[in-house]
Design an enzyme around this catalytic site. Structure first.
Site, PDB file in Angstrom:
ATOM      1  N   ARG A 188       0.878  -1.144   0.014  1.00 51.18           N
ATOM      2  CA  ARG A 188       0.070   0.033   0.000  1.00 51.18           C
ATOM      3  C   ARG A 188       0.906   1.252   0.062  1.00 51.18           C
ATOM      4  O   ARG A 188       1.917   1.271   0.658  1.00 51.18           O
ATOM      5  CB  ARG A 188      -1.009   0.127   1.175  1.00 51.18           C
ATOM      6  CG  ARG A 188      -2.026  -0.741   1.139  1.00 51.18           C
ATOM      7  CD  ARG A 188      -3.191  -0.355   0.116  1.00 51.18           C
ATOM      8  NE  ARG A 188      -4.409  -1.144  -0.121  1.00 51.18           N
ATOM      9  CZ  ARG A 188      -4.545  -2.142  -0.976  1.00 51.18           C
ATOM     10  NH1 ARG A 188      -3.573  -2.630  -1.662  1.00 51.18           N
ATOM     11  NH2 ARG A 188      -5.545  -2.843  -1.003  1.00 51.18           N
TER      12      ARG A 188
ATOM     13  N   GLU B  57      -3.122   7.819  -3.770  1.00 46.86           N
ATOM     14  CA  GLU B  57      -3.592   7.528  -5.236  1.00 46.86           C
ATOM     15  C   GLU B  57      -4.989   8.275  -5.257  1.00 46.86           C
ATOM     16  O   GLU B  57      -5.702   8.405  -4.638  1.00 46.86           O
ATOM     17  CB  GLU B  57      -3.900   6.011  -5.185  1.00 46.86           C
ATOM     18  CG  GLU B  57      -2.847   5.066  -5.161  1.00 46.86           C
ATOM     19  CD  GLU B  57      -3.006   3.411  -5.262  1.00 46.86           C
ATOM     20  OE1 GLU B  57      -4.135   3.226  -5.536  1.00 46.86           O
ATOM     21  OE2 GLU B  57      -2.078   2.998  -4.779  1.00 46.86           O
TER      22      GLU B  57
ATOM     23  N   HIS C 171      -1.334   0.580  -9.901  1.00 45.26           N
ATOM     24  CA  HIS C 171      -2.056  -0.143  -9.113  1.00 45.26           C
ATOM     25  C   HIS C 171      -2.453  -1.709 -10.015  1.00 45.26           C
ATOM     26  O   HIS C 171      -3.907  -1.801 -10.165  1.00 45.26           O
ATOM     27  CB  HIS C 171      -3.129   0.404  -8.408  1.00 45.26           C
ATOM     28  CG  HIS C 171      -3.604  -0.397  -7.050  1.00 45.26           C
ATOM     29  ND1 HIS C 171      -3.928   0.340  -5.916  1.00 45.26           N
ATOM     30  CD2 HIS C 171      -3.468  -1.682  -6.936  1.00 45.26           C
ATOM     31  CE1 HIS C 171      -4.200  -0.494  -4.692  1.00 45.26           C
ATOM     32  NE2 HIS C 171      -3.942  -1.921  -5.426  1.00 45.26           N
TER      33      HIS C 171
HETATM   34  C1  GLV Z   1      -5.141  -4.781  -4.087  1.00 44.95           C
HETATM   35  O1  GLV Z   1      -4.362  -3.849  -3.840  1.00 44.95           O
HETATM   36  C2  GLV Z   1      -5.931  -5.561  -3.142  1.00 44.95           C
HETATM   37  O2  GLV Z   1      -5.691  -5.359  -1.930  1.00 44.95           O
HETATM   38  O3  GLV Z   1      -6.686  -6.779  -3.615  1.00 44.95           O
END
Ligand code: GLV
Length: 326
Positions: free
Chosen positions: A239, A268, A286
């Site tokens: 993250r 983000e 991402h």
């Molecule tokens: C992606 O970042 C997830 O947490 O599925």
């Protein structure tokens, strides 16, 4: 009997998941390819029993309050940092998510980023596309070897272990740091548990796979970069807010570490401007779980989780099922 009304916060195009939702529920899909505004979300949940949401939807007490009939919030993804689980538990709302569906795809992306960063692949690709390849040159795009190096993993859960497993093929040493040791992961990959300080000091490639928690937030800043090897490459597929982005830019500029590959960002979808201007940085938007197969499995599992709770069955994965229904 009337089917339960559910809200899907994105215009879905996953046929199997769509079919299940349409058979078992009265599904309302947000119609635009952009996140719903908070106002739209709060209005749309007022009469819904189920909510199938994305990682960018913030589901807190206020949203749950706006949906008094909600029985389940199904998150499309594994991370749950966008959801206030305690507020949901207090209101008797079951939260579900999709761990296990995206382990391999996300571990692959970690390696794609690691190798792209170590070998400057996007930069070399751009160079070639621009017609600048006029013959082999021995001094351009000099990257970093993997063999014999140390891979450090911050967050040795399912995905961290899958990242470690891949390192065996590259003949690397594997170390990890985690909240608690992972004996199963150690057996499988030969990884060795180390303190956080050792992880910083020893890793040639440091891959962040941890979830966002109060403990991991802002864990990597100037002080940590100073303790890393000057040759180290930092990869973040966990993250964004685990890394202080402005400080990462400073560290790269000052040569405290060699390079960075990021798939997630502190704010983000904003990306720290400095990152866009640096040479040894590779950035992806991402896309950890973004493969055709994985995304459709995730969507199906998220739909199944939602439907199961609505018909009183245990979902595949839930952090609060036992508390709410136990
Ligand atoms: C992606 O970042 C997830 O947490 O599925």
């Amino acid at each position: 009997m009337a089917k339960p009304k559910v809200l899907v916060t994105w215009p879905y195009t996953f046929p199997e998941a769509d079919k299940l939702l349409q058979t078992e529920t009265e599904a309302f899909y947000h119609s635009e390819e952009r996140p719903m505004t908070r106002q739209e979300l709060m209005e749309a949940v007022t009469d819904k029993e189920g909510l199938l949401c994305m990682l960018f939807d913030r589901i807190d007490g206020e949203v749950l309050e706006a949906g008094p009939h909600l029985k389940v919030v199904s998150n499309l993804g594994v991370g749950l940092d966008n959801i206030d689980i305690e507020a949901a538990t207090q209101r008797g709302v079951v939260i579900t998510h999709t761990p296990g569906t995206l382990t391999e795809a996300t571990a692959d992306l970690a390696w794609a980023l690691l190798m792209a960063t170590a070998r400057l692949i996007p930069q070399a690709h751009q160079f070639t596309r621009e017609g600048r390849f006029i013959g082999l040159r021995y001094h351009i795009f000099l990257g970093k070897d993997l063999a014999g190096k140390t891979l450090g993993i911050y967050g040795m859960g399912r995905i961290g272990t899958a990242v470690a497993r891949r390192a065996l093929g590259f003949n690397m040493k594997i170390i990890y740091h985690n909240r608690r040791t992972n004996p199963e992961g150690e057996r499988e990959t030969g990884a060795r548990y180390v303190s956080f300080q050792e992880l910083l000091k020893e890793s040639d490639f440091l891959v962040i796979v941890a979830p966002l928690t109060p403990e991991t937030q802002g864990r990597f800043g100037m002080e940590e970069f100073r303790r890393m090897k000057k040759d180290a490459i930092l990869i973040n597929i966990g993250r964004g807010p685990i890394v202080k982005e402005k400080e990462l830019v400073e560290a790269l500029k000052e040569g405290l570490i060699w390079g960075a590959g990021l798939d997630v960002y502190e704010r983000e979808p904003q990306v720290e401007k400095g990152l866009l201007e640096l040479d040894r940085v590779v950035l992806t938007p991402h896309i950890g779980s973004a493969t055709v197969e994985t995304r459709s499995t995730m969507a199906l599992v998220a739909a199944e989780n939602l439907v199961r709770v609505l018909i009183g069955e245990k979902p595949h994965h839930s952090p609060n099922w036992d508390k709410v229904r136990g």
